[in-house]
Each structure stands twice: as structure tokens, then as C-alpha cells.
Design an enzyme around this catalytic site. Structure first.
Site, PDB file in Angstrom:
ATOM      1  N   ASP A 142      43.328   8.065  33.282  1.00 46.43           N
ATOM      2  CA  ASP A 142      44.255   8.955  33.997  1.00 46.43           C
ATOM      3  C   ASP A 142      45.661   8.881  33.426  1.00 46.43           C
ATOM      4  O   ASP A 142      45.999   7.959  32.694  1.00 46.43           O
ATOM      5  CB  ASP A 142      44.368   8.485  35.450  1.00 46.43           C
ATOM      6  CG  ASP A 142      43.197   8.921  36.272  1.00 46.43           C
ATOM      7  OD1 ASP A 142      42.497   9.826  35.853  1.00 46.43           O
ATOM      8  OD2 ASP A 142      43.011   8.323  37.349  1.00 46.43           O
ATOM      9  N   GLY A 145      46.583   1.336  39.170  1.00 50.07           N
ATOM     10  CA  GLY A 145      46.532   0.618  40.446  1.00 50.07           C
ATOM     11  C   GLY A 145      45.137   0.165  40.780  1.00 50.07           C
ATOM     12  O   GLY A 145      44.419  -0.375  39.938  1.00 50.07           O
ATOM     13  N   GLU A 183      58.805 -24.283 -16.365  1.00 56.55           N
ATOM     14  CA  GLU A 183      58.379 -25.643 -15.974  1.00 56.55           C
ATOM     15  C   GLU A 183      57.644 -25.582 -14.648  1.00 56.55           C
ATOM     16  O   GLU A 183      57.810 -24.624 -13.879  1.00 56.55           O
ATOM     17  CB  GLU A 183      59.575 -26.582 -15.884  1.00 56.55           C
ATOM     18  CG  GLU A 183      60.705 -26.028 -15.053  1.00 56.55           C
ATOM     19  CD  GLU A 183      62.023 -26.764 -15.311  1.00 56.55           C
ATOM     20  OE1 GLU A 183      62.826 -26.831 -14.374  1.00 56.55           O
ATOM     21  OE2 GLU A 183      62.196 -27.281 -16.441  1.00 56.55           O
ATOM     22  N   ILE A 212      42.345   2.666  46.329  1.00 54.93           N
ATOM     23  CA  ILE A 212      43.532   3.011  47.126  1.00 54.93           C
ATOM     24  C   ILE A 212      44.112   4.296  46.551  1.00 54.93           C
ATOM     25  O   ILE A 212      44.654   4.303  45.440  1.00 54.93           O
ATOM     26  CB  ILE A 212      44.574   1.869  47.097  1.00 54.93           C
ATOM     27  CG1 ILE A 212      43.918   0.599  47.623  1.00 54.93           C
ATOM     28  CG2 ILE A 212      45.840   2.279  47.858  1.00 54.93           C
ATOM     29  CD1 ILE A 212      44.581  -0.115  48.727  1.00 54.93           C
ATOM     30  N   MET A 242      52.907   8.855  46.299  1.00 52.79           N
ATOM     31  CA  MET A 242      52.968  10.281  45.964  1.00 52.79           C
ATOM     32  C   MET A 242      53.913  11.055  46.880  1.00 52.79           C
ATOM     33  O   MET A 242      53.666  12.210  47.213  1.00 52.79           O
ATOM     34  CB  MET A 242      51.572  10.922  46.051  1.00 52.79           C
ATOM     35  CG  MET A 242      50.606  10.349  45.049  1.00 52.79           C
ATOM     36  SD  MET A 242      48.942  10.920  45.327  1.00 52.79           S
ATOM     37  CE  MET A 242      48.362   9.845  46.608  1.00 52.79           C
ATOM     38  N   LYS A 281      45.820  13.375  35.571  1.00 51.88           N
ATOM     39  CA  LYS A 281      46.233  14.274  36.633  1.00 51.88           C
ATOM     40  C   LYS A 281      47.707  14.099  36.848  1.00 51.88           C
ATOM     41  O   LYS A 281      48.197  12.991  36.924  1.00 51.88           O
ATOM     42  CB  LYS A 281      45.542  13.898  37.945  1.00 51.88           C
ATOM     43  CG  LYS A 281      44.072  14.072  37.914  1.00 51.88           C
ATOM     44  CD  LYS A 281      43.551  13.676  39.266  1.00 51.88           C
ATOM     45  CE  LYS A 281      42.098  13.329  39.208  1.00 51.88           C
ATOM     46  NZ  LYS A 281      41.714  12.468  40.286  1.00 51.88           N
TER      47      LYS A 281
HETATM   48  C1  LIG Z   1      47.126   8.973  42.963  1.00 54.19           C
HETATM   49  S1  LIG Z   1      48.062   7.634  43.502  1.00 54.19           S
HETATM   50  C2  LIG Z   1      47.167   6.341  42.802  1.00 54.19           C
HETATM   51  C3  LIG Z   1      47.448   5.017  43.394  1.00 54.19           C
HETATM   52  C4  LIG Z   1      46.721   3.896  42.691  1.00 54.19           C
HETATM   53  N1  LIG Z   1      45.304   4.027  42.843  1.00 54.19           N
HETATM   54  C5  LIG Z   1      47.182   2.532  43.176  1.00 54.19           C
HETATM   55  O1  LIG Z   1      46.401   1.797  43.761  1.00 54.19           O
HETATM   56  O2  LIG Z   1      48.348   2.199  42.936  1.00 54.19           O
HETATM   57  C6  LIG Z   1      49.489   7.779  42.513  1.00 54.19           C
HETATM   58  C7  LIG Z   1      50.740   7.241  43.156  1.00 54.19           C
HETATM   59  O3  LIG Z   1      50.792   5.822  43.087  1.00 54.19           O
HETATM   60  C8  LIG Z   1      52.128   5.405  43.023  1.00 54.19           C
HETATM   61  N2  LIG Z   1      52.317   4.577  41.827  1.00 54.19           N
HETATM   62  C9  LIG Z   1      51.355   4.136  41.005  1.00 54.19           C
HETATM   63  N3  LIG Z   1      51.855   3.356  40.051  1.00 54.19           N
HETATM   64  C10 LIG Z   1      53.179   3.303  40.264  1.00 54.19           C
HETATM   65  C11 LIG Z   1      54.259   2.657  39.610  1.00 54.19           C
HETATM   66  N4  LIG Z   1      54.071   1.888  38.541  1.00 54.19           N
HETATM   67  N5  LIG Z   1      55.501   2.806  40.110  1.00 54.19           N
HETATM   68  C12 LIG Z   1      55.707   3.567  41.202  1.00 54.19           C
HETATM   69  N6  LIG Z   1      54.734   4.206  41.848  1.00 54.19           N
HETATM   70  C13 LIG Z   1      53.485   4.074  41.405  1.00 54.19           C
HETATM   71  C14 LIG Z   1      52.987   6.651  42.976  1.00 54.19           C
HETATM   72  O4  LIG Z   1      53.363   6.941  44.303  1.00 54.19           O
HETATM   73  C15 LIG Z   1      52.004   7.665  42.459  1.00 54.19           C
HETATM   74  O5  LIG Z   1      52.393   8.979  42.826  1.00 54.19           O
END
Ligand SMILES: C[S@@+](CC[C@H](N)C(=O)[O-])C[C@H]1O[C@@H](n2cnc3c(N)ncnc32)[C@H](O)[C@@H]1O
Length: 460
Positions: free
Chosen positions: A249, A303, A44, A307, A384, A271
Site C-alpha cells: 500500500d 501499521g 624496493e 486496525i 484518517m 490507496k
Molecule cells: C487506512 S488507515 C491504516 C491504519 C493502519 N492499519 C494502522 O494500523 O496504523 C491510514 C491512517 O493511519 C494513520 N497513519 C498511519 N501511519 C501513520 C503515520 N506514520 N503517521 C501518522 N498517521 C499515520 C493516518 O491517520 C492514516 O490516514
């Protein structure tokens, strides 16, 4: 993903529906929208289905279900209120390798249809894979409100010009760029305001004037933020959707990578400490080479690119090669991570300045401005710094910072994997080792770290 979303062409193809109630009527309506040839079997049927049958829109056979009814069907839907019949339909369809959907019984289905937004020829289907149908409907409502009905007409007009565009532009890359330009331009506004003929004329003139050979590449140097994709800027997201190739990266989170254009070629140059997959000079040259070959290159970095990101070096090389580029800032780890850890970097009572420092060991040694880092009433953020952490703490104490100074180390801040260790300069290294913290980690030194006890809001 538990199921592959596909759009199934059923125009004039034999589709079978078992069941004759309102639910079956809804499914039949959907099939008819997709121009299927529907045969419905049921002892139906409801008034709505009766009307469809009388109008010749469907073929109705008044009978109970039998396996033979599925023969040659390209798709089957069971929508009866009899569980045994639904199971029998599912078993029979599966045995014959026919895709089957049983209403409200995901375990019996080999396909589901999701929540649909119809702006034909634009169609969007949303699925929560059966986990949260209400959420899927909520998402659908949100998209419905964002998507003017005229989008279907834009797609239809684009369809009219498809062949012409194909003839004019030799490659898919050039065609895609042409359409991206058109869809961000005034043609869309004309359609939205109902001036479809004017839109067609405009599109024709843009097409006539377009340079069919222009294939200029460029580089978008984009900050992908610290991890949470909600922290991307609008511009970052737009450019991520437009690139031909993405050079990225290790630091870019998987959630952010998900938002890069699906068809873009992905090149990992990641890296990690001491393990440079590709030397920086080669990355610089690679970006230039790709852009000079006509590609739109997304250089996506964690990030902010400026920086501790070596973004400056990359664009210097681009300038030397005359490659056009733009830079999109991202939220740097210091900002994002401190916010999600509940630690304000400045505070009227505790810190009137903030230093961003790299704790990266150069040639195995830490060569930092300890005097500047040891001043009172400031916050020091160390990027870092995980490997040299013990030495950093000892040096700061040596330069007069109290051993009781609070410190936080945040791993993968802003993501669902965020982990925070708080301690004092004296016991930080031991606590971090105990917690088995791994990069990326950010270290925050200063009285402001105390505020986390009160202000912590992001609990994962
Ligand atoms: C090569 S530097 C790059 C920074 C990036 N250009 C920025 O402005 O955040 C990498 C470092 O950023 C820091 N970092 C980036 N993202 C992070 C996260 N989500 N938590 C903690 N540390 C972070 C750490 O110290 C890491 O070793």
C-alpha cells in the site's frame, strides 16, 4: 548509491600492484586470497613482500612505475607513499579503462574494496562509500560476531548439492524454497556443531524425500508498522525476506520497503484518499489468484492489518478460496506515532481509556459517535481525520468537550519526516492548515497531549 558492489573474479588473471611497503603487502595478500596472478613493481620492497616473491607467490620487478607496466592488467592497485606516483598510476589506468584502486585516495579510485568478512565461499563486503570507514569497520565487527565461522562450510556443503537440487526441482522458485527450508532446519545445527558428514547425510535424505512438484502458495498478511523499520516484528522481517511477490500500500514507508526480498515482484495497490488505485475487492481476488498460482504472497500493509486496514476482508476471501495464510500484527499508528510524539495514550492522572476512531468521510459526511467521543478522562485517537478535522473539532466542542482541550496532529509519525502540530480544539484547524500538514496524519485529542511538553524525546 555512489558505487555498484560487485564480486570480481580474478582467478589467475594479471593484476598489477605498484608500491612495496606494508600497505602494498596487505593489498597483495587480499589479491592472493582471490587467486590472482600478481605482478608487483617497486624499486624496493618490505620483508613480507620479499618472502612472497621468494616463495614464487608473486612476480616482483624491481623498478620505478611506468605506464607500460599496466598493459593487459585486469586490475591495478597503487599503494606508494608518493602522491605524484599514485596520481600517475590512476591517470594511466583510467586512460586504459583498467579498474584502479589508490590506497587512501578515493578520488583517484574507480573501485574500492570495502571492509571484508571472509567466510569463504561466503564473502561480505561493507562500504560506507568513503563517508565513515570507522562505522563500516564497526558494522563488520558486529556481523563477524553474528556469523559463525562454520557458515562458510554450510555454503560449501550446499555447493556440493547444487546440481542434484537443480535436477530435482524444475524452477528457481521451488529450488529457493527447498534451500530456505534446509537453511532453517537441523542441517545447519549439525554443521555448526562440527558434524559435517551427518549434515551431508541429512541433506541427502531431505532431498530424496522432498516433493519436487509441491508448489503451494500462501499469503502472509503482514503489518509493516507506522514507518520506522526498527518497529517491524522479527516474524514480519522473516516473511518479508521469503516472499515471491509483495502486494503493498501507499502507507508502507520506503524504509520498510527496502527490507522486502530484493528479487520479489512488487505490486503497488496503493490507496490514497478518494483515489483507490485498485478497488478492495480486486485486491482480495488478486491475493487469492497469486497464491493459487503457487506464489508466496506478502500482503504488506502500514501499521496493523486489523486496525482500519481491511485485513479481515482480505483473509475472508482467502478462506473462500482455500488459500492458506498467516497474519502478522504490526504496531498500529496510534501506538507508534503517540510514542514517537511523546504522548502516552493513557495516564493515571489524565486518561483511563482510549478510543481509536476513523475520521474517514463516508459519502462526504462524518457519522461518528460524538457522545462516546466527548466523554471525559479518555484519549481519542483519530485515523484518517485530516480532511474532516475542522468539523470534528466543532462537533466535539458542540458535545461538551472544552474548546481548550489540547490536541496534536502528527504527520508521518516515527519517520525522519515526522511533523507535529499541537493546539487546542478551538484553533487546531487553522494551525494545521498553516503548517500545510499532509496525509498520513493522526490526531490525538485529550489531556495527555499536554505531557508532550515534558516527554518529547524524538526530535528530527
Ligand atoms: C487506512 S488507515 C491504516 C491504519 C493502519 N492499519 C494502522 O494500523 O496504523 C491510514 C491512517 O493511519 C494513520 N497513519 C498511519 N501511519 C501513520 C503515520 N506514520 N503517521 C501518522 N498517521 C499515520 C493516518 O491517520 C492514516 O490516514
Amino acid at each position: 548509491m555512489q558505487a555498484l558492489p560487485i564480486f570480481f573474479n580474478i582467478i589467475n588473471r594479471h593484476c598489477v600492484v605498484i608500491g612495496g611497503g606494508d600497505v602494498a603487502a596487505r593489498k597483495v595478500t587480499m589479491l592472493l586470497k582471490a587467486h590472482a596472478a600478481v605482478t608487483l613493481y617497486s624499486p624496493e620492497i618490505c620483508a613480507e613482500l620479499r618472502e612472497m616473491a621468494d616463495a614464487g607467490q608473486i612476480r616482483y620487478v624491481q623498478t620505478f612505475f611506468e605506464e607500460s607496466q599496466l598493459k593487459n592488467a585486469c586490475l591495478v592497485i597503487a599503494a606508494t607513499d608518493d602522491v605524484a606516483v599514485n596520481v600517475a598510476v590512476s591517470v594511466a589506468a583510467k586512460a586504459q579503462n583498467i579498474p584502479v584502486n589508490v590506497v587512501d585516495a578515493p578520488d583517484l579510485c574507480t573501485f574500492t574494496m570495502g571492509s571484508i568478512i571472509d567466510r569463504s565461499p561466503v564473502v561480505i563486503a561493507i562500504s560506507s562509500e568513503g563517508n565513515a570507514p570507522v562505522l563500516a569497520r564497526y558494522i563488520r565487527t558486529k556481523i563477524e560476531t553474528m556469523l559463525p565461522a562454520a557458515y562458510g562450510r554450510i555454503a560449501a556443503i550446499a555447493g556440493e548439492f547444487r546440481e542434484q537440487v537443480k535436477v530435482k526441482f524444475a524452477t528457481t522458485q521451488l529450488r529457493r524454497r527447498f534451500w530456505e527450508g534446509v537453511l532453517q532446519g537441523p542441517m545447519v545445527e549439525r554443521v555448526l556443531s562440527g558434524q559435517e558428514q551427518a549434515a551431508r547425510e541429512l541433506l541427502q535424505s531431505i532431498l530424496n524425500d522432498a516433493d519436487a512438484t509441491a508448489n503451494k502458495g500462501e499469503v502472509f498478511l503482514v503489518g509493516g508498522g507506522p514507518g520506522d523499520p526498527d518497529l517491524l516484528t522479527f516474524r514480519a522481517l522473516r516473511l518479508m525476506q521469503q516472499c515471491d511477490v509483495c502486494v503493498y500500500d501507499k502507507l508502507v514507508s520506503p524504509e520498510v520497503m527496502e527490507l522486502v526480498r530484493r528479487d520479489a515482484e512488487l505490486i503497488y495497490v496503493g490507496k490514497s484518499r478518494d483515489q483507490h488505485t485498485m478497488p478492495q475487492e480486486e485486491i482480495n481476488e488478486l491475493l487469492a489468484k497469486l497464491a493459487l498460482a503457487g506464489k508466496r504472497v506478502l500482503r504488506l500493509k502500514g501499521g496493523d492489518p486489523f486496525i482500519f486496514g481491511r485485513g479481515g476482508e482480505e483473509i475472508e476471501t482467502l478462506m473462500q478460496h482455500g488459500v492458506p495464510f498467516q497474519v502478522v500484527p504490526g504496531i498500529t499508528a496510534a501506538n507508534g506515532v503517540s510514542s514517537y510524539a511523546g504522548i502516552p495514550l493513557t495516564h493515571r492522572d489524565y486518561a483511563q481509556a482510549c478510543l481509536f476512531i476513523t475520521g474517514h468521510l463516508k459519502d462526504g459526511t462524518l457519522d461518528l459517535d460524538w457522545v462516546a467521543m466527548s466523554r471525559p478522562h479518555q484519549t481519542v485517537v483519530i485515523y484518517m481525520g485530516l480532511v474532516g478535522l475542522k468539523e470534528i473539532c466543532e462537533k466535539l466542542i458542540e458535545h461538551g468537550v472544552p474548546a481548550t482541550m489540547p490536541v496534536a496532529v502528527v504527520q508521518q509519525g516515527t519517520t525522519q519526516r515526522q511533523k507535529v502540530v499541537t493546539a487546542t480544539l478551538a484553533d487546531l484547524a487553522a494551525k494545521v492548515a498553516l503548517a500545510e500538514m499532509k496525509p498520513p496524519c493522526l490526531t490525538i485529542v485529550g489531556e495527555v497531549v499536554r505531557l508532550r511538553e515534558k516527554l518529547n524525546w524524538f526530535n528530527v
